[in-house]
Structures are given as structure tokens and as C-alpha cells.
Design a protein around this motif. Structure first.
Motif, PDB file in Angstrom:
ATOM      1  N   SER B  38       3.632   2.506   6.028  1.00  0.00           N
ATOM      2  CA  SER B  38       4.347   1.337   5.507  1.00  0.00           C
ATOM      3  C   SER B  38       4.639   0.333   6.623  1.00  0.00           C
ATOM      4  CB  SER B  38       5.641   1.818   4.849  1.00  0.00           C
ATOM      5  OG  SER B  38       6.396   0.752   4.396  1.00  0.00           O
ATOM      6  N   THR B  39       5.104   0.828   7.779  1.00  0.00           N
ATOM      7  CA  THR B  39       5.496  -0.068   8.873  1.00  0.00           C
ATOM      8  C   THR B  39       4.290  -0.744   9.502  1.00  0.00           C
ATOM      9  OG1 THR B  39       7.351   1.411   9.338  1.00  0.00           O
ATOM     10  CG2 THR B  39       6.819  -0.214  11.022  1.00  0.00           C
ATOM     11  N   LEU B  40       3.221   0.009   9.712  1.00  0.00           N
ATOM     12  CA  LEU B  40       2.030  -0.553  10.348  1.00  0.00           C
ATOM     13  C   LEU B  40       1.108  -1.223   9.341  1.00  0.00           C
ATOM     14  CD1 LEU B  40       1.172   2.342  12.859  1.00  0.00           C
ATOM     15  CD2 LEU B  40       2.471   0.261  13.282  1.00  0.00           C
ATOM     16  N   ASP B  41       1.491  -1.179   8.060  1.00  0.00           N
ATOM     17  CA  ASP B  41       0.694  -1.806   6.992  1.00  0.00           C
ATOM     18  C   ASP B  41      -0.763  -1.345   7.065  1.00  0.00           C
ATOM     19  OD1 ASP B  41       0.061  -5.236   5.855  1.00  0.00           O
ATOM     20  OD2 ASP B  41       0.414  -3.367   4.768  1.00  0.00           O
ATOM     21  N   MET B  42      -0.943  -0.059   7.100  1.00  0.00           N
ATOM     22  CA  MET B  42      -2.272   0.500   7.304  1.00  0.00           C
ATOM     23  C   MET B  42      -3.082   0.434   6.010  1.00  0.00           C
ATOM     24  SD  MET B  42      -1.334   3.861   9.583  1.00  0.00           S
ATOM     25  CE  MET B  42      -3.003   4.284  10.018  1.00  0.00           C
ATOM     26  N   PRO B  43      -4.295  -0.079   6.058  1.00  0.00           N
ATOM     27  CA  PRO B  43      -5.103  -0.109   4.839  1.00  0.00           C
ATOM     28  C   PRO B  43      -5.689   1.269   4.515  1.00  0.00           C
ATOM     29  CG  PRO B  43      -6.280  -1.126   6.679  1.00  0.00           C
ATOM     30  CD  PRO B  43      -4.959  -0.699   7.214  1.00  0.00           C
ATOM     31  N   LYS B  44      -5.879   1.495   3.211  1.00  0.00           N
ATOM     32  CA  LYS B  44      -6.475   2.756   2.756  1.00  0.00           C
ATOM     33  C   LYS B  44      -7.961   2.707   3.042  1.00  0.00           C
ATOM     34  CE  LYS B  44      -5.428   3.756  -1.469  1.00  0.00           C
ATOM     35  NZ  LYS B  44      -5.347   4.078  -2.899  1.00  0.00           N
ATOM     36  N   VAL B  45      -8.507   3.800   3.584  1.00  0.00           N
ATOM     37  CA  VAL B  45      -9.945   3.823   3.884  1.00  0.00           C
ATOM     38  C   VAL B  45     -10.673   4.915   3.104  1.00  0.00           C
ATOM     39  CG1 VAL B  45      -9.699   2.790   6.164  1.00  0.00           C
ATOM     40  CG2 VAL B  45      -9.637   5.274   5.937  1.00  0.00           C
ATOM     41  N   GLY B  46      -9.921   5.762   2.404  1.00  0.00           N
ATOM     42  CA  GLY B  46     -10.618   6.787   1.639  1.00  0.00           C
ATOM     43  C   GLY B  46      -9.671   7.778   0.992  1.00  0.00           C
ATOM     44  N   TYR B  47     -10.275   8.678   0.237  1.00  0.00           N
ATOM     45  CA  TYR B  47      -9.540   9.735  -0.455  1.00  0.00           C
ATOM     46  C   TYR B  47      -9.944  11.077   0.140  1.00  0.00           C
ATOM     47  CZ  TYR B  47      -9.264   5.877  -3.743  1.00  0.00           C
ATOM     48  OH  TYR B  47      -9.063   4.642  -4.309  1.00  0.00           O
ATOM     49  N   PHE B  48      -8.970  12.002   0.177  1.00  0.00           N
ATOM     50  CA  PHE B  48      -9.295  13.371   0.568  1.00  0.00           C
ATOM     51  C   PHE B  48      -9.295  14.177  -0.728  1.00  0.00           C
ATOM     52  CE2 PHE B  48     -10.128  15.902   4.182  1.00  0.00           C
ATOM     53  CZ  PHE B  48      -9.789  17.198   3.836  1.00  0.00           C
ATOM     54  N   TYR B  49     -10.466  14.219  -1.374  1.00  0.00           N
ATOM     55  CA  TYR B  49     -10.563  14.804  -2.715  1.00  0.00           C
ATOM     56  C   TYR B  49     -10.724  16.306  -2.616  1.00  0.00           C
ATOM     57  CZ  TYR B  49     -11.793  15.136  -7.659  1.00  0.00           C
ATOM     58  OH  TYR B  49     -11.811  15.445  -8.996  1.00  0.00           O
TER      59      TYR B  49
END
Lengths: 270, 296
Positions: B38-49
Motif C-alpha cells: 500500500s505504501t510503495l503503491d506496488m503494481p500487481k504483476v501476477g497471481y500465485f495460483y
């Protein structure tokens, strides 16, 4: 910790893994039992390419689809997924009753690319992945779209006001990134989440980029209930469902029959 | 398995530091990961399915406006910030019974295949299980694998951090033999002790021969086979109890920040405070809905 009645019970840890459990190895007998249970737990008897999958889960969603969509003229049974878990009331795999642990699959005769899966049984959390593999493993993912209907107790809905003041039942939706059609109700806000089979299906669709939408009805009635069933009605106006709807008088008659049958079964004297 | 998403999908995090939580008492590790993302506003790059976690979905837990509130999130996701060579795995649900070992195998395999430089595992342990010594002083502890000890061991000394104590394997009977004991830590001990990547065939051989770790044959097998490779791993944990664990999460994330310097401290104080971390929108109503007015 002490309960209300003064008994002392071990507090559950959210860690989920106890040290003793971590160190205890499975015996060969445990492995054999697990293998036999796995064989019984999830079996599939069909396979078909399709473009639309409708998946009602739970008695009210199943009753809604049975009343407003399904009939014996336009739809045919094409298969089932049978499963066994601690919630099952029968071990008989040959006689399929609506209350047994089977997910029945119906195909629209006039358009074989439309499949409806009536899931009125409990799919345990450790069966959900296998259920997905059995069902989606045989379906082409290209051009597929999925619609899931489900119910949930209104007490699970998180809101700054008390849930007692909420005008239930009400409908909320969650959709995957690829779902671009209009949805028929507001989206489910954070911090609310969805669990069980609907969550497993939606997760699968999100990961594999399949357009999917879940309509979840929050209700304060846990058994079959007309008001809860009719809360799903806005879904009938969606692009996927609009072409599948039955005549209104026929639907009303079917709904009355379903409720009457359920009342007889729930009578403690029969 | 890791399934990338987004326009710039990548499978390789060569040289990156992986932060991940253990599902442990108070869910402290998971709360810390939420604060970092949340603080670093990190973008999502994938799912661990994976089939090892209980399924769950919800809308974007880090939403800041209506525009970004409709992205669906699942039970295990990967976020990345290349500018800090940081990749983060968030786990949002408990393990399915008997699946935690499989999960550890899967995660370690993924770490190896994605070429992460090191793993930092954020965890917690039951406060009530502390011994007399541990009751005093800081409730924060660290553990380092031998590989990572060589590179950051000195830094831990300078920070004046306390290493997690080992306890007697057989208290009152034999106090000489010490083992690692992290009650309430979930898979922390398993991941830390099994960071040596075991191939499936190696595990199969162990089961078939019914070998156990202290037997000489086990050590000989590990030394002679080329399928064991250590993953540099550090564990940061806090002693805590179940309850409102937000203060525990803030304490642990500040502890992490002392080392990694994820956010800069602009004030003259040596430690970051709660105000430096952005609380995610999903932390609303952590203890349920509002109360009915009629109750009072």
C-alpha cells in the motif's frame, strides 16, 4: 481461553499449522485412506465445448434457475460431477436425487454452447480445485463466459451500520477483469470478500482471463425462500440470461411447486 | 504456479529480494505485506495460483479511488517494484489441511526458477510461549541462513538486533541439545529449515528409504547429490498474541525498514513511525460491522 459457560478451551491460532501437526508424518495407512477418499471425492461424466456456463450454487440460486430458466423441453441433462465429503447424505452413486451430492449439467438443446451446472451440494474447500479441473479442464477457454449465482448470510456483510438495519436480501456483484458487460447491481465493496466454490471459480476465471461475473445475494434466511429467490430477478435482464428466460406464468408455477416440495421435506413428522 | 498478468508481464526476478508472509499468529506477516504494498503503491504483476490455499476473492484491497477499486484480487498475488528490486508475495487465506508442505515446495521452486537473490519471511510467534529471558527487552527477532549471514550478518550486529533463541529439545532432561522453536509461526520453521531445495525425486527417495535427518546416510545423500541448493533466507518475526495486531504489524514493518530502508525517514528520529505507512482501505471494519443501536 474461557467460554461463556466457564469451560476452558484451547484458543484457535490463525497460524493454521501446529508444531505437532507439522512434525507428525503420515503412516502408509493414512496415505491409503487418503487415496481411497480421493477416488470417491470427485468424478466427472461429461465433456463439451461451450461458450456460456451458468453456475448457481446453493438452494436459493438453484431454485431461481430451476424456476426461471430450466425446463425439461428446452434443456437436457448431459452429465454430472459427483463428489463425497462429510456433508454427504448418501453414498449411492447410481440414484441421482436433487438433494444428493451431485452437480448436474444441463445443455440448451437449441444452442449446445450454453451449459448450466446446478450445484446444490457442499463442495469442500479441499475439493474445489479438483472440481475446477474436472469441469474447466474439458472446456475451451477461448470465448467462454461464466455467470455464477450464490447466496450468503447477511451477517457476513461488513458495513459501518449494523446488518440488522440493512434492507435484506440484496444483490452484490464481483467480476473478472475481462468481463465487460453491464452488471445488474452494485459491486461488492471492500472489505467484503467471497469464499467457497464461487470464489474458486471466480479466481480461476481471473487468473486465466475468462470473462466471469458473480452475483451474490445477501439474505437473512438460510433455507429456501421466495423473497431471496426473487432478489436474483435483475440478473434475468443481463445479456447472458435474457435469451434463456422462460414464460413468467410457468416460472411462478415452478417456484410454488419447488417451495411446496421443500416444505414437505422439511417437515419433522415425515 | 506463478501466472503473470498485466502489460509488462515478467517471469524472472533476477537479483530481486522477495518479501513474503507466513500465515502466523495475529496474521502479522500478512499485515506487514499489506503495508508495504500500500505504501510503495506496488503494481500487481501476477497471481500465485495454487490448490494449497482456501479460495477467496474480493475487490482491490489497496484501492484509493473508485477508478481503481474494481480490480479483482485472489488469495495469493505477486507485486513488484523494480526500482527497489523488490518482489512481494501476499497470501490472503489459510492453508488447506495437509497442503502446507506442498505449498512450501511450490514456493521454493518458484523462488529458484525466478532467480530471486534472497527471501525475507515475515512472521510472528506466540507471546505466551516466551521463556523468562524473552519476556524482557525487544519482542522482535531475526534469523539468517548461512549464505545471507555472510552478507548481512554485520549489519544485524550494527542494528543491535536480537537473534531468535533456540530452545532445549528435551527441557529438564537434556538442555544441551537446542532446536529452533517458533510456536504459532505457521510454516516459518518449515520454510527456514527446508530452504535447501529438495527435488521431488529426493523427497520420494527419503520416504521410500524411511530416512530421517540425523542418520548418516541422509547427510551423505545430501552432500553427494547435486539437487540440493540453499536459498538465502532471512526471517523477521515478532512475539504477539491474537487481537488487534495493527500495532504489531507497524512494529514489524519498522523493523524491516531499519534494514531495507524501503521508505526514507525524513524526521530526525532514527525510526519510522506509524504515520509513514499507508493503511490500506481493506483494513476498514476489521472487527466486524457496526453495532445495532438497540443494543444500548
Amino acid at each position: 481461553m474461557a467460554t461463556f459457560f466457564g469451560e476452558v478451551v484451547t484458543a484457535l491460532s490463525r497460524a493454521g499449522v501446529d508444531e505437532e501437526e507439522a512434525e507428525r508424518e503420515e503412516t502408509p495407512e493414512d496415505l491409503e485412506i487418503r487415496r481411497e477418499l480421493e477416488k470417491k471425492r470427485c468424478r466427472r461424466r461429461w465433456g463439451r465445448d461451450l461458450l456460456t456456463l451458468v453456475l448457481p450454487t446453493g438452494c436459493n440460486a438453484v431454485a431461481f434457475l430451476s424456476s426461471f430458466i430450466l425446463d425439461s423441453v428446452r434443456w437436457e441433462v448431459v452429465g454430472a460431477v459427483s463428489l463425497w465429503n462429510e456433508w454427504c447424505r448418501t453414498l449411492d452413486a447410481t440414484n441421482v436425487l436433487p438433494t444428493d451430492s451431485f452437480c448436474l449439467f444441463y445443455r440448451l438443446i437449441s444452442d449446445p454452447t450454453v451449459l448450466l451446472c446446478q450445484c446444490n451440494c457442499h463442495v469442500a474447500e479441499d475439493q474445489q480445485f479438483q472440481w475446477l479441473e474436472k469441469v474447466f479442464g474439458y472446456i475451451q477457454k477461448k470465448d467462454l463466459q461464466v455467470i455464477i449465482l450464490s447466496t450468503c448470510p447477511v451477517t457476513n456483510y461488513k458495513t459501518p451500520e449494523s446488518t440488522l438495519t440493512l434492507p435484506s436480501p440484496f444483490l452484490k456483484a464481483l467480476k473478472t477483469k475481462e468481463f465487460k458487460d453491464t452488471i445488474c447491481c452494485p459491486l461488492l465493496e471492500q472489505p467484503n470478500i467471497v469464499q467457497d466454490l464461487p470464489a474458486a471459480v471466480l479466481s480461476y476465471c481471473q487468473v486465466w482471463q475468462i470473462p466471469a461475473v458473480l452475483y451474490q445475494c445477501y439474505t437473512d434466511v438460510i433455507k429456501l425462500d421466495t423473497v431471496t429467490i426473487e432478489t436474483f430477478k435483475p440478473v434475468l435482464s443481463s445479456k447472458i440470461m435474457a435469451s434463456l428466460v422462460k414464460d413468467v406464468p410457468e416460472s411462478t408455477e415452478m417456484l410454488k411447486k419447488l417451495l411446496a416440495t421443500n416444505e414437505i421435506h422439511n417437515n419433522i413428522y415425515t | 504456479m506463478f501466472v503473470p498478468c498485466g502489460t509488462a508481464a515478467r517471469r524472472d526476478f533476477k537479483g530481486f529480494t522477495l518479501l513474503m508472509p507466513s500465515v502466523s499468529v495475529g496474521n502479522v506477516g500478512q499485515l506487514v505485506i499489506d503495508l508495504v504494498i500500500s505504501t510503495l503503491d506496488m503494481p500487481k504483476v501476477g497471481y500465485f495460483y495454487t490448490d494449497c490455499l482456501v479460495p477467496m476473492v474480493g475487490n482491490n484491497p489497496y484501492a484509493t479511488a473508485e477508478e481503481n477499486s474494481t480490480e479483482l484480487s485472489i488469495n495469493a498475488e505477486v507485486y513488484s517494484l523494480p526500482s527497489k528490486k523488490l518482489v512481494v508475495l501476499q497470501i490472503r487465506s489459510p492453508f488447506i489441511k495437509n497442503k502446507y508442505r506442498s505449498f512450501c515446495q511450490t514456493v521454493l521452486s518458484w523462488v529458484k526458477s525466478s532467480k530471486c537473490a534472497r527471501v525475507i519471511l515475515l512472521s510472528s510467534s506466540h507471546a505466551y510461549q516466551r521463556d523468562d529471558q524473552q519476556l524482557h527487552g525487544t519482542p522482535l527477532r531475526y534469523l539468517l541462513s548461512p549464505t545471507i549471514q555472510k552478507t548481512v550478518g554485520d549489519q544485524m550486529q550494527k542494528l543491535n538486533w536480537k537473534e531468535m533463541e533456540k530452545v532445549a529439545a528435551y527441557p529438564e532432561i537434556n538442555n544441551a541439545e537446542k532446536v529452533l522453536h517458533i510456536p504459532g509461526g505457521g510454516i516459518t520453521k518449515l520454510l527456514f529449515t527446508e530452504r535447501i531445495l529438495l527435488s521431488m525425486s529426493f523427497s520420494f527417495v527419503l520416504k521410500k528409504k524411511n530416512w530421517v535427518e540425523h542418520q548418516p546416510a541422509y547427510s551423505h545423500f545430501k552432500k553427494t547429490t547435486n539437487c540440493s541448493k540453499e536459498i538465502p533466507m532471512a526471517v523477521l518475526l515478532k512475539f504477539c498474541s491474537e487481537g488487534d495486531n495493527i500495532p504489531d504489524a507497524l512494529a514489524l514493518v519498522n523493523y524491516l525498514n531499519e534494514w531495507l530502508q524501503l521508505i526514507k525517514n525524513e524526521s530526525s528520529s532514527t525510526t519510522t513511525t506509524a504515520s509513514h505507512w499507508k493503511i490500506p482501505s481493506s483494513w476498514r471494519l476489521l472487527f466486524g460491522s457496526g453495532l445495532p443501536p438497540a443494543l444500548f
